[in-house]
Design a protein around this motif. Structure first.
Motif, PDB file in Angstrom:
ATOM      1  N   TYR A  64      36.088  40.388  -2.499  1.00 48.96           N
ATOM      2  CA  TYR A  64      37.354  40.994  -2.103  1.00 48.96           C
ATOM      3  C   TYR A  64      37.213  42.485  -1.843  1.00 48.96           C
ATOM      4  O   TYR A  64      38.185  43.128  -1.453  1.00 48.96           O
ATOM      5  CB  TYR A  64      38.408  40.763  -3.196  1.00 48.96           C
ATOM      6  N   ILE A  74      37.582  49.472  -0.069  1.00 46.93           N
ATOM      7  CA  ILE A  74      38.822  48.953  -0.653  1.00 46.93           C
ATOM      8  C   ILE A  74      38.420  48.035  -1.801  1.00 46.93           C
ATOM      9  O   ILE A  74      37.750  47.029  -1.596  1.00 46.93           O
ATOM     10  CB  ILE A  74      39.649  48.188   0.382  1.00 46.93           C
ATOM     11  N   TRP A  76      38.614  45.398  -5.056  1.00 45.32           N
ATOM     12  CA  TRP A  76      39.265  44.095  -5.167  1.00 45.32           C
ATOM     13  C   TRP A  76      40.660  44.226  -5.764  1.00 45.32           C
ATOM     14  O   TRP A  76      41.560  43.449  -5.414  1.00 45.32           O
ATOM     15  CB  TRP A  76      38.407  43.142  -5.995  1.00 45.32           C
ATOM     16  N   GLU A  78      42.760  46.768  -5.240  1.00 45.83           N
ATOM     17  CA  GLU A  78      43.630  47.225  -4.142  1.00 45.83           C
ATOM     18  C   GLU A  78      43.904  46.089  -3.161  1.00 45.83           C
ATOM     19  O   GLU A  78      45.026  45.941  -2.658  1.00 45.83           O
ATOM     20  CB  GLU A  78      42.972  48.393  -3.418  1.00 45.83           C
ATOM     21  N   ASN A  79      42.868  45.277  -2.917  1.00 46.67           N
ATOM     22  CA  ASN A  79      43.035  44.154  -1.985  1.00 46.67           C
ATOM     23  C   ASN A  79      44.042  43.136  -2.522  1.00 46.67           C
ATOM     24  O   ASN A  79      44.956  42.706  -1.809  1.00 46.67           O
ATOM     25  CB  ASN A  79      41.676  43.493  -1.754  1.00 46.67           C
ATOM     26  N   HIS A  82      47.618  44.578  -2.580  1.00 51.93           N
ATOM     27  CA  HIS A  82      48.207  44.545  -1.242  1.00 51.93           C
ATOM     28  C   HIS A  82      48.687  43.135  -0.900  1.00 51.93           C
ATOM     29  O   HIS A  82      49.772  42.965  -0.325  1.00 51.93           O
ATOM     30  CB  HIS A  82      47.179  45.016  -0.209  1.00 51.93           C
ATOM     31  N   ALA A  83      47.889  42.136  -1.261  1.00 52.32           N
ATOM     32  CA  ALA A  83      48.271  40.757  -0.966  1.00 52.32           C
ATOM     33  C   ALA A  83      49.531  40.360  -1.726  1.00 52.32           C
ATOM     34  O   ALA A  83      50.428  39.712  -1.170  1.00 52.32           O
ATOM     35  CB  ALA A  83      47.122  39.814  -1.315  1.00 52.32           C
ATOM     36  N   TYR A 109      43.094  43.033   4.938  1.00 40.60           N
ATOM     37  CA  TYR A 109      43.433  42.582   3.593  1.00 40.60           C
ATOM     38  C   TYR A 109      43.479  41.055   3.525  1.00 40.60           C
ATOM     39  O   TYR A 109      43.664  40.370   4.535  1.00 40.60           O
ATOM     40  CB  TYR A 109      44.762  43.174   3.155  1.00 40.60           C
ATOM     41  N   ASP A 111      45.565  38.870   2.393  1.00 38.85           N
ATOM     42  CA  ASP A 111      46.753  38.148   2.834  1.00 38.85           C
ATOM     43  C   ASP A 111      46.764  37.999   4.355  1.00 38.85           C
ATOM     44  O   ASP A 111      47.261  37.002   4.891  1.00 38.85           O
ATOM     45  CB  ASP A 111      48.018  38.861   2.356  1.00 38.85           C
ATOM     46  N   GLU A 112      46.197  38.986   5.052  1.00 36.17           N
ATOM     47  CA  GLU A 112      46.133  38.920   6.514  1.00 36.17           C
ATOM     48  C   GLU A 112      45.038  37.962   6.978  1.00 36.17           C
ATOM     49  O   GLU A 112      45.255  37.141   7.882  1.00 36.17           O
ATOM     50  CB  GLU A 112      45.870  40.321   7.078  1.00 36.17           C
ATOM     51  N   TYR A 181      51.222  34.366  -1.832  1.00 35.81           N
ATOM     52  CA  TYR A 181      49.993  34.722  -2.546  1.00 35.81           C
ATOM     53  C   TYR A 181      49.602  33.592  -3.490  1.00 35.81           C
ATOM     54  O   TYR A 181      50.403  33.121  -4.299  1.00 35.81           O
ATOM     55  CB  TYR A 181      50.222  36.007  -3.328  1.00 35.81           C
TER      56      TYR A 181
END
Length: 411
Positions: A64, A74, A76, A78-79, A82-83, A109, A111-112, A181
Motif C-alpha cells: 500500500y 505515500i 500505507w 495515508e493510503n 484516504h480510502a 490511492y 480506493d481509486e 472501503y
C-alpha cells in the motif's frame, strides 16, 4: 415389586458404569493432551502463528506504500486513511463511472485503483477514460454478459442449458456492487489460503506423537495400557486428536484474524464479495464476513481429513519418524499436483485433498460442478462432503487396524 426394584438397581448400575467409563475417558484425554501438547509446544505453536501472521500483514502493508516523484512516498497509513475518507458507501452506478471517466489525473490511492480494476475487468479496456456513454449505463448488464460467455465458452466443463440458466439466475440476483472501503477483508481472504494450509501442517506435526512411538520414549504407555486397557486408551487418543486439533485450529484462525485485520479495521464486513477484483465474477451472493466463515468451515473439513490421515499413518507405521516422512511425502505430492495444475487431476483427486481445499478462491470463481446421480452439485458442497467421507473411512481403517493388532498381540 421385586422385579421393579431389580430393574431400578440395574438402571443405577448401568448409569454408574457409564459414568465411570466417561470419567475414565476424560482422564485419559487429559493425560494424552498433556503428553503431546505441553506448555513449551503450545507456546511454540502460538509463536509460529503470531510470527507468520505478523510477517504476512507486514508484507501486505508494504504493497500500500506508493512511491511519488522526488523520492516521496505515500505511506500505507495515508493510503488507507484516504480510502476510508473517500470511499462512498454506495453501489457502483453511472454517476461513479462518469466521475471516474472524466478524471484527468492518475488513479493512485487504493480506493481509486480498486474501482479502476473492477471497471477494467468488466470492460476489458486499458483505461477507465476509454469508456463510452453506453458503457457507463450498462455496468451490470455487461457483467452478466461476461459471466454467460465464460460459462458457454468454458473449455473444462460443458455446462447444460439448464445449468447455465441456473447460474445466470444466481448472477442476476447481484444487482449492486458496493464501492465502499473493505480492504481488511480483501487482505484477510488473500492471505487465508496459504495460512490455513500452514495451520493444518502445524497441527498434524503436533499430533504425530499421539500414536507414533518414539524409540527413546519411556514406559508410560505400558503403564496406562495396563491400568485402563489398550482399547480405551486408543479411543481416548482418537478423541484427543480431534479435540486438540479443533482447539488449535480455532485459536490459530482467531489470532490470524485479529493480527491481519488490526491495521485495516472491520469496515466492509457486510459488503458482497464481488467488490473485490478476485471475486468480481463470483455467483455467490454472500458478504465478506460470510465468506470468512465459509472458508473456515471448509478448512475445518480439511482438518478432519488431515487428523484422520495422521491417525492412520501413525497407527500403521508405529514409529513417529517414519510416519513423519510419509506425511511429508504426501504434502510434497499435493504441492506437485498444485504446481502442475492439471484440471482432470484437480477435479477427480486434488480437490478433495487438504491443500486444494484450502485454496478457497476457486470455489467462488471456478463454477466447478459435479454431476452425481443426475444432480449437479457445486464444487464446494461435493468436495466437503467427499472429504468428510474420506476422513471417516481413514479413521475407520485406523480403528480396524488397531483391533487387528490387539487380536494378534502385536503390542
Amino acid at each position: 415389586m421385586r422385579e421393579t426394584k431389580g430393574s431400578a438397581w440395574e438402571v443405577i448400575y448401568h448409569n454408574s458404569s457409564y459414568m465411570a467409563k466417561m470419567m475414565r475417558t476424560i482422564s485419559l484425554i487429559k493425560i494424552e493432551a498433556k503428553r503431546i501438547l505441553n506448555t513449551r509446544l503450545f507456546l511454540s505453536f502460538l509463536a509460529i502463528v503470531v510470527l507468520f501472521s505478523a510477517y504476512s500483514v507486514h508484507s501486505v502493508l508494504r504493497r500500500y506504500e506508493i512511491p511519488r516523484k522526488a523520492g516521496a512516498v505515500i505511506t500505507w497509513r495515508e493510503n488507507l486513511a484516504h480510502a476510508k475518507a473517500n470511499s462512498q458507501e454506495k453501489d457502483i452506478d453511472r454517476e461513479i463511472l462518469e466521475r471516474m471517466r472524466q478524471y484527468e489525473g492518475e488513479f493512485v490511492y487504493i480506493d481509486e485503483t480498486n474501482l479502476e480494476e473492477l471497471v477494467m475487468a468488466n470492460y476489458e479496456v486499458r483505461s477507465v477514460q476509454e469508456l463510452t456513454d453506453e458503457d457507463t449505463s450498462n455496468f451490470y448488464a455487461r457483467r452478466l454478459e461476461n459471466i454467460r460467455t465464460m460459462l458457454e465458452e468454458s473449455s473444462q466443463i460443458q455446462y447444460t442449458q439448464e445449468e447455465i440458466s441456473r447460474f445466470m439466475q444466481r448472477a442476476a440476483q447481484i444487482s449492486g456492487i458496493s464501492s465502499g472501503y473493505a480492504e481488511g477483508w480483501k487482505a484477510l481472504h488473500d492471505g487465508m489460503e496459504s495460512y490455513t494450509a500452514l495451520l493444518l501442517i502445524l497441527i498434524a506435526v503436533l499430533l504425530l506423537p499421539l500414536f507414533g512411538v518414539d524409540a527413546k520414549s519411556d514406559m508410560s504407555e505400558l503403564y496406562r495400557s495396563a491400568e485402563y486397557g489398550k482399547r480405551p486408551l486408543d479411543h481416548a487418543r482418537i478423541l484427543t486428536a480431534f479435540c486438540i486439533g479443533t482447539l488449535l485450529y480455532i485459536i490459530g484462525l482467531f489470532l490470524f484474524f485479529v493480527i491481519r485485520m488490526a491495521p485495516f479495521g472491520l469496515e466492509g464486513w457486510n459488503q458482497g464479495i464481488q467488490s473485490s477484483q478476485r471475486t468480481f465474477f463470483s455467483l455467490y451472493n454472500i458478504t465478506n464476513m460470510q465468506q470468512f466463515f465459509w472458508n473456515a468451515a471448509v478448512g475445518f473439513v480439511a482438518l478432519l481429513f488431515v487428523i484422520s490421515l495422521v491417525i492412520l499413518i501413525t497407527v500403521v507405521m508405529d514409529q513417529m519418524m517414519t510416519s513423519a516422512v510419509i506425511f511429508i511425502f504426501f504434502w510434497i505430492l499435493l504441492l506437485l499436483f498444485d504446481q502442475m495444475y492439471l484440471w482432470p487431476v484437480n477435479h477427480y483427486f486434488a480437490n478433495f485433498m487438504p491443500l486444494r481445499m484450502t485454496s478457497f478462491s476457486h470455489y467462488y470463481v471456478g463454477n466447478e460442478i459435479y454431476r452425481i446421480c443426475g444432480v449437479s452439485l457445486s464444487g464446494m458442497a461435493w468436495c466437503c462432503l467427499l472429504a468428510g467421507l474420506l476422513a471417516g473411512m481413514l479413521l475407520t481403517a485406523a480403528i480396524l487396524w488397531e483391533r487387528i493388532k490387539r487380536k494378534r498381540g502385536v503390542y
